[in-house]
Design a protein around this motif. Sequence first.
Motif, PDB file in Angstrom:
ATOM      1  N   GLU A  71       0.836  -1.198   0.000  1.00  0.00           N
ATOM      2  CA  GLU A  71       0.000   0.000   0.000  1.00  0.00           C
ATOM      3  C   GLU A  71       0.871   1.248   0.000  1.00  0.00           C
ATOM      4  OE1 GLU A  71      -3.687   1.861   2.643  1.00  0.00           O
ATOM      5  OE2 GLU A  71      -2.146   0.652   3.627  1.00  0.00           O
ATOM      6  N   SER A  72       0.424   2.262  -0.724  1.00  0.00           N
ATOM      7  CA  SER A  72       1.048   3.574  -0.684  1.00  0.00           C
ATOM      8  C   SER A  72       0.015   4.610  -0.277  1.00  0.00           C
ATOM      9  CB  SER A  72       1.643   3.951  -2.043  1.00  0.00           C
ATOM     10  OG  SER A  72       2.919   3.396  -2.222  1.00  0.00           O
ATOM     11  N   LEU A  73       0.507   5.703   0.289  1.00  0.00           N
ATOM     12  CA  LEU A  73      -0.340   6.814   0.698  1.00  0.00           C
ATOM     13  C   LEU A  73       0.062   8.056  -0.087  1.00  0.00           C
ATOM     14  CD1 LEU A  73      -0.139   6.378   4.597  1.00  0.00           C
ATOM     15  CD2 LEU A  73      -1.707   5.250   2.998  1.00  0.00           C
ATOM     16  N   GLU A  74      -0.913   8.879  -0.409  1.00  0.00           N
ATOM     17  CA  GLU A  74      -0.653  10.130  -1.110  1.00  0.00           C
ATOM     18  C   GLU A  74      -0.195  11.187  -0.111  1.00  0.00           C
ATOM     19  OE1 GLU A  74      -2.900  12.740  -4.532  1.00  0.00           O
ATOM     20  OE2 GLU A  74      -4.108  11.869  -2.924  1.00  0.00           O
ATOM     21  N   VAL A  75       0.949  11.804  -0.380  1.00  0.00           N
ATOM     22  CA  VAL A  75       1.464  12.867   0.486  1.00  0.00           C
ATOM     23  C   VAL A  75       0.843  14.179   0.032  1.00  0.00           C
ATOM     24  CG1 VAL A  75       3.525  14.092   1.272  1.00  0.00           C
ATOM     25  CG2 VAL A  75       3.593  11.613   0.913  1.00  0.00           C
ATOM     26  N   GLN A  76       0.224  14.894   0.955  1.00  0.00           N
ATOM     27  CA  GLN A  76      -0.623  16.022   0.596  1.00  0.00           C
ATOM     28  C   GLN A  76       0.138  17.283   0.198  1.00  0.00           C
ATOM     29  OE1 GLN A  76      -4.112  15.846   0.355  1.00  0.00           O
ATOM     30  NE2 GLN A  76      -3.505  13.698   0.486  1.00  0.00           N
ATOM     31  N   ASP A  77       1.322  17.512   0.718  1.00  0.00           N
ATOM     32  CA  ASP A  77       1.989  18.793   0.508  1.00  0.00           C
ATOM     33  C   ASP A  77       3.219  18.667  -0.379  1.00  0.00           C
ATOM     34  OD1 ASP A  77       2.552  21.469   0.661  1.00  0.00           O
ATOM     35  OD2 ASP A  77       3.462  21.395   2.634  1.00  0.00           O
ATOM     36  N   GLY A  78       3.057  18.017  -1.518  1.00  0.00           N
ATOM     37  CA  GLY A  78       4.122  17.963  -2.504  1.00  0.00           C
ATOM     38  C   GLY A  78       5.474  17.625  -1.924  1.00  0.00           C
ATOM     39  N   THR A  79       6.502  18.317  -2.407  1.00  0.00           N
ATOM     40  CA  THR A  79       7.858  18.012  -1.953  1.00  0.00           C
ATOM     41  C   THR A  79       8.347  18.959  -0.867  1.00  0.00           C
ATOM     42  OG1 THR A  79       8.688  19.351  -3.790  1.00  0.00           O
ATOM     43  CG2 THR A  79       8.568  16.977  -4.118  1.00  0.00           C
ATOM     44  N   ARG A  80       7.689  20.071  -0.677  1.00  0.00           N
ATOM     45  CA  ARG A  80       8.260  21.091   0.198  1.00  0.00           C
ATOM     46  C   ARG A  80       8.324  20.648   1.662  1.00  0.00           C
ATOM     47  NH1 ARG A  80       7.394  27.508  -0.521  1.00  0.00           N
ATOM     48  NH2 ARG A  80       9.054  28.157   0.865  1.00  0.00           N
ATOM     49  N   HIS A  81       7.232  20.100   2.166  1.00  0.00           N
ATOM     50  CA  HIS A  81       7.201  19.659   3.562  1.00  0.00           C
ATOM     51  C   HIS A  81       6.774  18.187   3.617  1.00  0.00           C
ATOM     52  CE1 HIS A  81       7.667  23.832   4.679  1.00  0.00           C
ATOM     53  NE2 HIS A  81       6.623  24.160   3.962  1.00  0.00           N
ATOM     54  N   TYR A  82       7.289  17.391   2.692  1.00  0.00           N
ATOM     55  CA  TYR A  82       6.795  16.036   2.525  1.00  0.00           C
ATOM     56  C   TYR A  82       6.950  15.184   3.777  1.00  0.00           C
ATOM     57  CZ  TYR A  82      11.693  14.695   1.852  1.00  0.00           C
ATOM     58  OH  TYR A  82      13.029  14.489   2.027  1.00  0.00           O
ATOM     59  N   ALA A  83       8.022  15.383   4.551  1.00  0.00           N
ATOM     60  CA  ALA A  83       8.276  14.515   5.699  1.00  0.00           C
ATOM     61  C   ALA A  83       7.210  14.649   6.778  1.00  0.00           C
ATOM     62  CB  ALA A  83       9.653  14.821   6.287  1.00  0.00           C
ATOM     63  N   PRO A 111       6.634  -3.081   2.256  1.00  0.00           N
ATOM     64  CA  PRO A 111       7.000  -3.636   0.959  1.00  0.00           C
ATOM     65  C   PRO A 111       5.908  -3.371  -0.075  1.00  0.00           C
ATOM     66  CG  PRO A 111       7.535  -5.183   2.698  1.00  0.00           C
ATOM     67  CD  PRO A 111       6.749  -4.073   3.341  1.00  0.00           C
ATOM     68  N   LEU A 112       6.323  -3.036  -1.301  1.00  0.00           N
ATOM     69  CA  LEU A 112       5.385  -2.616  -2.338  1.00  0.00           C
ATOM     70  C   LEU A 112       5.704  -3.290  -3.660  1.00  0.00           C
ATOM     71  CD1 LEU A 112       3.062  -0.517  -2.980  1.00  0.00           C
ATOM     72  CD2 LEU A 112       4.895   0.948  -3.859  1.00  0.00           C
ATOM     73  N   TYR A 113       4.654  -3.695  -4.359  1.00  0.00           N
ATOM     74  CA  TYR A 113       4.766  -4.211  -5.724  1.00  0.00           C
ATOM     75  C   TYR A 113       3.732  -3.452  -6.538  1.00  0.00           C
ATOM     76  CZ  TYR A 113       4.707  -7.721  -9.533  1.00  0.00           C
ATOM     77  OH  TYR A 113       4.765  -8.363 -10.735  1.00  0.00           O
ATOM     78  N   CYS A 114       4.232  -2.557  -7.391  1.00  0.00           N
ATOM     79  CA  CYS A 114       3.367  -1.615  -8.083  1.00  0.00           C
ATOM     80  C   CYS A 114       3.712  -1.596  -9.568  1.00  0.00           C
ATOM     81  CB  CYS A 114       3.560  -0.225  -7.458  1.00  0.00           C
ATOM     82  SG  CYS A 114       2.492   1.049  -8.101  1.00  0.00           S
ATOM     83  N   PHE A 115       2.705  -1.534 -10.420  1.00  0.00           N
ATOM     84  CA  PHE A 115       2.851  -1.583 -11.877  1.00  0.00           C
ATOM     85  C   PHE A 115       2.201  -0.325 -12.444  1.00  0.00           C
ATOM     86  CE2 PHE A 115       1.629  -2.963 -16.143  1.00  0.00           C
ATOM     87  CZ  PHE A 115       2.681  -3.779 -16.558  1.00  0.00           C
ATOM     88  N   MET A 116       2.990   0.537 -13.107  1.00  0.00           N
ATOM     89  CA  MET A 116       2.488   1.832 -13.581  1.00  0.00           C
ATOM     90  C   MET A 116       2.674   1.955 -15.087  1.00  0.00           C
ATOM     91  SD  MET A 116       4.138   4.105 -10.503  1.00  0.00           S
ATOM     92  CE  MET A 116       5.463   2.910 -10.232  1.00  0.00           C
ATOM     93  N   LEU A 117       1.601   2.174 -15.798  1.00  0.00           N
ATOM     94  CA  LEU A 117       1.621   2.280 -17.253  1.00  0.00           C
ATOM     95  C   LEU A 117       1.416   3.732 -17.658  1.00  0.00           C
ATOM     96  CD1 LEU A 117       1.659   0.767 -20.003  1.00  0.00           C
ATOM     97  CD2 LEU A 117      -0.833   0.589 -19.813  1.00  0.00           C
ATOM     98  N   GLY A 118       2.462   4.330 -18.271  1.00  0.00           N
ATOM     99  CA  GLY A 118       2.388   5.716 -18.694  1.00  0.00           C
ATOM    100  C   GLY A 118       1.794   5.844 -20.088  1.00  0.00           C
ATOM    101  N   TRP A 119       0.825   6.725 -20.223  1.00  0.00           N
ATOM    102  CA  TRP A 119       0.122   6.954 -21.488  1.00  0.00           C
ATOM    103  C   TRP A 119       0.448   8.339 -22.045  1.00  0.00           C
ATOM    104  CZ3 TRP A 119      -4.003   3.931 -23.709  1.00  0.00           C
ATOM    105  CH2 TRP A 119      -4.310   2.753 -23.006  1.00  0.00           C
ATOM    106  N   MET A 120       0.638   8.439 -23.346  1.00  0.00           N
ATOM    107  CA  MET A 120       0.648   9.742 -23.980  1.00  0.00           C
ATOM    108  C   MET A 120      -0.782  10.298 -23.892  1.00  0.00           C
ATOM    109  SD  MET A 120       3.804   9.873 -24.820  1.00  0.00           S
ATOM    110  CE  MET A 120       4.050  11.234 -25.961  1.00  0.00           C
ATOM    111  N   PRO A 121      -0.942  11.576 -23.578  1.00  0.00           N
ATOM    112  CA  PRO A 121      -2.295  12.118 -23.359  1.00  0.00           C
ATOM    113  C   PRO A 121      -3.244  11.912 -24.530  1.00  0.00           C
ATOM    114  CG  PRO A 121      -0.647  13.655 -22.580  1.00  0.00           C
ATOM    115  CD  PRO A 121       0.104  12.572 -23.302  1.00  0.00           C
ATOM    116  N   GLN A 122      -2.736  12.092 -25.765  1.00  0.00           N
ATOM    117  CA  GLN A 122      -3.628  11.956 -26.916  1.00  0.00           C
ATOM    118  C   GLN A 122      -4.121  10.520 -27.068  1.00  0.00           C
ATOM    119  OE1 GLN A 122      -0.391  12.586 -27.167  1.00  0.00           O
ATOM    120  NE2 GLN A 122       0.581  11.403 -28.804  1.00  0.00           N
ATOM    121  N   ALA A 123      -3.319   9.550 -26.602  1.00  0.00           N
ATOM    122  CA  ALA A 123      -3.740   8.154 -26.680  1.00  0.00           C
ATOM    123  C   ALA A 123      -4.793   7.846 -25.626  1.00  0.00           C
ATOM    124  CB  ALA A 123      -2.541   7.230 -26.508  1.00  0.00           C
ATOM    125  N   ALA A 124      -4.629   8.383 -24.429  1.00  0.00           N
ATOM    126  CA  ALA A 124      -5.645   8.182 -23.386  1.00  0.00           C
ATOM    127  C   ALA A 124      -6.973   8.752 -23.828  1.00  0.00           C
ATOM    128  CB  ALA A 124      -5.187   8.829 -22.078  1.00  0.00           C
TER     129      ALA A 124
END
Length: 311
Positions: A71-83, A111-124
């Motif tokens: 599992e992953s969690l979304e960090v709300q404040d980008g990179t500036r105050h991520y910790a 531990p994480l096992y994640c599969f991410m498929l990047g799409w060109m915007p026009q194809a999506a």
Amino acid sequence: MPALESPSTHNTHKTPSTDTARLYLPRPSLAHCLRGTLVRDTRGVTLTDAQRFNFFPATPYCAITWFLEGESLEVQDGTRHYADSPRTPYRARILFSGPFSQPYVSWSTGPLYCFMLGWMPQAAQALMGLDPGVYANKVVPASEVMSPEWLDWCHRVRDAADDQARIQFIEATLEPKWQALRPEGMPGSQLVEDWAQHLATRAATSGLGRSLRQVERRIKQWTGMPLRELKGMGKLERAFFETLLAMETGTDKWSDVAEEAGYTDQSHLCRQTRRLTGFAPDDLRRRIAEDEGFWSYRVWGFQEQARKAPR
């Protein structure tokens, strides 16, 4: 798709894993449909809390993400105050994300096992009927935005035996669909800069309106981002690749990198780097070399190193 593994870093004692990330590039016939597949697999690797952050730069691409294990969690404040920022669980195990005009951070609980498929915007947009602009800077459950047909496709990708089987299924099912819909005259390069120039030319020569405003509106409709933003990302991508290549030889100077990438001066490069990654150039370079969380930067950079290597 050929696979490229994340290379070892310059400070390996701070980065215990060098094979936890893989990039699979699409076959040539799908090069302008898919940007590539990222696999993150930290099963069997012990990481500290600080090493379980995942850093991504701003990007013009869309993505489908499958959380296969962990599992992953979304960090709300980008990179500036991520910790110290709040972390929010994702609402599904299969996610769709649009282009991001700002850096993005997540944090894995273990531990994480994640599969991410990047799409060109026009194809999506052409294949799945999803408007990239509607989902800019958003990560949403795939079940909320995809048709039943595409959601079933996502489930079949998830249920495949392994990564190679997933990729074989993806390419076999997407290729005939994309060949029937792909725009003519796509550039030979996948770099953002070349792609943005192609979009500008295509927008200026299609449709009834060819004014600057109409061209820009058309590009934003296709990609979810204005042309100026895409050009900025393309320039920074070129600077990023030049920096990584220079790091390998120990000849990197920011003034040279800025000039090579087309920036007016070093200060311009620094401002753009901070805006699109969250970090100043020297800090970013150090983190790429030492920080486990910058695995996505390393594996994408290694792609360019492999492309330029003598054959």
